[in-house]
Design a protein around this motif. Structure first.
Motif, PDB file in Angstrom:
ATOM      1  N   LEU A   1      -2.661  -8.909 -26.551  1.00  0.00           N
ATOM      2  CA  LEU A   1      -2.844  -8.187 -27.802  1.00  0.00           C
ATOM      3  C   LEU A   1      -4.223  -8.556 -28.325  1.00  0.00           C
ATOM      4  N   TRP A   2      -4.910  -7.605 -28.919  1.00  0.00           N
ATOM      5  CA  TRP A   2      -6.211  -7.909 -29.484  1.00  0.00           C
ATOM      6  C   TRP A   2      -6.557  -6.899 -30.561  1.00  0.00           C
ATOM      7  N   ILE A   3      -7.489  -7.319 -31.397  1.00  0.00           N
ATOM      8  CA  ILE A   3      -8.015  -6.455 -32.443  1.00  0.00           C
ATOM      9  C   ILE A   3      -9.480  -6.212 -32.130  1.00  0.00           C
ATOM     10  N   GLY A   4      -9.814  -4.954 -32.019  1.00  0.00           N
ATOM     11  CA  GLY A   4     -11.187  -4.555 -31.761  1.00  0.00           C
ATOM     12  C   GLY A   4     -11.779  -3.942 -33.013  1.00  0.00           C
ATOM     13  N   GLU A   5     -13.043  -4.217 -33.219  1.00  0.00           N
ATOM     14  CA  GLU A   5     -13.721  -3.703 -34.412  1.00  0.00           C
ATOM     15  C   GLU A   5     -15.172  -3.422 -34.067  1.00  0.00           C
ATOM     16  N   GLU A   6     -15.574  -2.207 -34.241  1.00  0.00           N
ATOM     17  CA  GLU A   6     -16.966  -1.803 -34.014  1.00  0.00           C
ATOM     18  C   GLU A   6     -17.483  -2.250 -32.642  1.00  0.00           C
ATOM     19  N   GLY A   7     -16.672  -1.997 -31.621  1.00  0.00           N
ATOM     20  CA  GLY A   7     -17.086  -2.261 -30.255  1.00  0.00           C
ATOM     21  C   GLY A   7     -16.975  -3.700 -29.784  1.00  0.00           C
ATOM     22  N   ARG A   8     -16.352  -4.564 -30.565  1.00  0.00           N
ATOM     23  CA  ARG A   8     -16.173  -5.951 -30.122  1.00  0.00           C
ATOM     24  C   ARG A   8     -14.764  -6.419 -30.453  1.00  0.00           C
ATOM     25  N   ILE A   9     -14.308  -7.406 -29.704  1.00  0.00           N
ATOM     26  CA  ILE A   9     -12.984  -7.979 -29.939  1.00  0.00           C
ATOM     27  C   ILE A   9     -13.143  -9.126 -30.928  1.00  0.00           C
ATOM     28  N   VAL A  10     -12.360  -9.073 -32.022  1.00  0.00           N
ATOM     29  CA  VAL A  10     -12.475 -10.091 -33.068  1.00  0.00           C
ATOM     30  C   VAL A  10     -11.268 -11.023 -33.125  1.00  0.00           C
ATOM     31  N   ALA A  11     -10.193 -10.673 -32.419  1.00  0.00           N
ATOM     32  CA  ALA A  11      -8.998 -11.528 -32.408  1.00  0.00           C
ATOM     33  C   ALA A  11      -8.184 -11.205 -31.171  1.00  0.00           C
ATOM     34  N   THR A  12      -7.476 -12.211 -30.659  1.00  0.00           N
ATOM     35  CA  THR A  12      -6.663 -11.995 -29.471  1.00  0.00           C
ATOM     36  C   THR A  12      -5.474 -12.946 -29.446  1.00  0.00           C
ATOM     37  N   ALA A  13      -4.457 -12.558 -28.713  1.00  0.00           N
ATOM     38  CA  ALA A  13      -3.291 -13.404 -28.452  1.00  0.00           C
ATOM     39  C   ALA A  13      -2.707 -12.983 -27.112  1.00  0.00           C
TER      40      ALA A  13
ATOM     41  N   ILE B   1       4.034 -17.382 -27.179  1.00  0.00           N
ATOM     42  CA  ILE B   1       2.787 -16.862 -27.724  1.00  0.00           C
ATOM     43  C   ILE B   1       1.735 -17.944 -27.560  1.00  0.00           C
ATOM     44  N   GLY B   2       0.587 -17.547 -27.098  1.00  0.00           N
ATOM     45  CA  GLY B   2      -0.487 -18.519 -26.937  1.00  0.00           C
ATOM     46  C   GLY B   2      -1.846 -17.859 -26.975  1.00  0.00           C
ATOM     47  N   ARG B   3      -2.858 -18.708 -26.908  1.00  0.00           N
ATOM     48  CA  ARG B   3      -4.250 -18.265 -26.887  1.00  0.00           C
ATOM     49  C   ARG B   3      -4.576 -17.357 -28.076  1.00  0.00           C
ATOM     50  N   LEU B   4      -3.882 -17.582 -29.205  1.00  0.00           N
ATOM     51  CA  LEU B   4      -4.160 -16.797 -30.399  1.00  0.00           C
ATOM     52  C   LEU B   4      -5.414 -17.357 -31.060  1.00  0.00           C
ATOM     53  N   CYS B   5      -6.410 -16.513 -31.229  1.00  0.00           N
ATOM     54  CA  CYS B   5      -7.632 -16.959 -31.907  1.00  0.00           C
ATOM     55  C   CYS B   5      -8.327 -15.780 -32.564  1.00  0.00           C
ATOM     56  N   VAL B   6      -9.142 -16.108 -33.559  1.00  0.00           N
ATOM     57  CA  VAL B   6      -9.897 -15.118 -34.320  1.00  0.00           C
ATOM     58  C   VAL B   6     -11.352 -15.573 -34.346  1.00  0.00           C
ATOM     59  N   ALA B   7     -12.257 -14.641 -34.133  1.00  0.00           N
ATOM     60  CA  ALA B   7     -13.685 -14.956 -34.192  1.00  0.00           C
ATOM     61  C   ALA B   7     -14.029 -15.512 -35.571  1.00  0.00           C
ATOM     62  N   ARG B   8     -14.921 -16.458 -35.605  1.00  0.00           N
ATOM     63  CA  ARG B   8     -15.315 -17.086 -36.871  1.00  0.00           C
ATOM     64  C   ARG B   8     -15.707 -16.027 -37.900  1.00  0.00           C
TER      65      ARG B   8
ATOM     66  N   ALA C   1     -14.633 -13.161 -38.391  1.00  0.00           N
ATOM     67  CA  ALA C   1     -13.534 -12.299 -38.824  1.00  0.00           C
ATOM     68  C   ALA C   1     -12.389 -13.068 -39.483  1.00  0.00           C
ATOM     69  N   ARG C   2     -12.544 -14.354 -39.698  1.00  0.00           N
ATOM     70  CA  ARG C   2     -11.441 -15.145 -40.266  1.00  0.00           C
ATOM     71  C   ARG C   2     -11.232 -14.845 -41.744  1.00  0.00           C
ATOM     72  N   GLY C   3      -9.991 -15.077 -42.170  1.00  0.00           N
ATOM     73  CA  GLY C   3      -9.644 -14.903 -43.570  1.00  0.00           C
ATOM     74  C   GLY C   3      -9.275 -13.471 -43.936  1.00  0.00           C
ATOM     75  N   ARG C   4      -9.150 -12.605 -42.962  1.00  0.00           N
ATOM     76  CA  ARG C   4      -8.817 -11.206 -43.226  1.00  0.00           C
ATOM     77  C   ARG C   4      -7.402 -10.845 -42.787  1.00  0.00           C
ATOM     78  N   GLY C   5      -6.685 -11.811 -42.234  1.00  0.00           N
ATOM     79  CA  GLY C   5      -5.304 -11.550 -41.824  1.00  0.00           C
ATOM     80  C   GLY C   5      -5.130 -11.081 -40.395  1.00  0.00           C
ATOM     81  N   ASP C   6      -6.195 -11.114 -39.583  1.00  0.00           N
ATOM     82  CA  ASP C   6      -6.070 -10.634 -38.204  1.00  0.00           C
ATOM     83  C   ASP C   6      -5.148 -11.510 -37.361  1.00  0.00           C
ATOM     84  N   GLY C   7      -5.175 -12.816 -37.570  1.00  0.00           N
ATOM     85  CA  GLY C   7      -4.278 -13.702 -36.830  1.00  0.00           C
ATOM     86  C   GLY C   7      -2.824 -13.390 -37.144  1.00  0.00           C
ATOM     87  N   ALA C   8      -2.511 -13.209 -38.423  1.00  0.00           N
ATOM     88  CA  ALA C   8      -1.147 -12.861 -38.820  1.00  0.00           C
ATOM     89  C   ALA C   8      -0.761 -11.493 -38.269  1.00  0.00           C
ATOM     90  N   ARG C   9      -1.686 -10.575 -38.267  1.00  0.00           N
ATOM     91  CA  ARG C   9      -1.420  -9.236 -37.741  1.00  0.00           C
ATOM     92  C   ARG C   9      -1.064  -9.292 -36.249  1.00  0.00           C
TER      93      ARG C   9
END
Length: 159
Positions: A61-73, A88-95, A97-105
């Protein structure tokens, strides 16, 4: 691959893919983000590609934004006596993009895949309270992995 789900406030898109459907460019971007966070930022030299990213039952699973991946699990499925157990593992968010809820999403999306079945994770200790909000409980003593304190956690199945 499921249809992407757009986030209203930004052009962030949630993606999900089975390992077999993951193209090389996307896999490279996922591994790069994981290395940026876990190896470089956390100063923890370890071999991230562990042979499980391409297993048939692995989901990314990942979140992409403007052509780049900002979070993954990553979501693994293990066949165990009594039925499948997820991890669930390898969950991380790019520095950036933090604080916007992407990890929780990502966590909500992974748990939707899990449904009412049991799910484990190995939480970095400072994230235990966050995972507890999603129904995970401590399932063992704190331990050190690659120089970082971790706690095993379990979300019990409801089947």
């Amino acid at each position: 691959m499921t249809e992407p789900e757009a986030h209203e406030s930004r052009r962030a898109v949630l993606h999900r893919s089975w390992a077999a459907d993951l193209d090389a460019v996307t896999l490279y971007a996922l591994l790069r983000l994981r290395s940026e966070v876990f190896v470089v930022e956390q100063a923890s030299p370890y071999l991230d590609p562990d042979g499980r990213d391409l297993l048939p039952a692995t989901r990314h699973l990942w979140i992409g934004e403007e052509g780049r991946i900002v979070a993954t699990a990553r979501l693994l499925e293990h066949d165990e006596p009594g039925g499948p157990v997820f991890q669930i593992g390898r969950l991380c968010v790019a520095r950036s993009a933090r604080g916007r809820g992407d990890g929780a999403r990502l966590l909500v999306a992974a748990l939707a895949e899990v449904g009412d079945r049991p799910c484990r994770l190995e939480a970095q200790t400072y994230l235990v309270a966050m995972y507890a909000r999603f129904g995970f409980e401590r399932a063992g003593a704190e331990y050190m992995e690659d120089g970082i304190p971790h706690v095993p956690m379990l979300r019990r199945g409801r089947v």
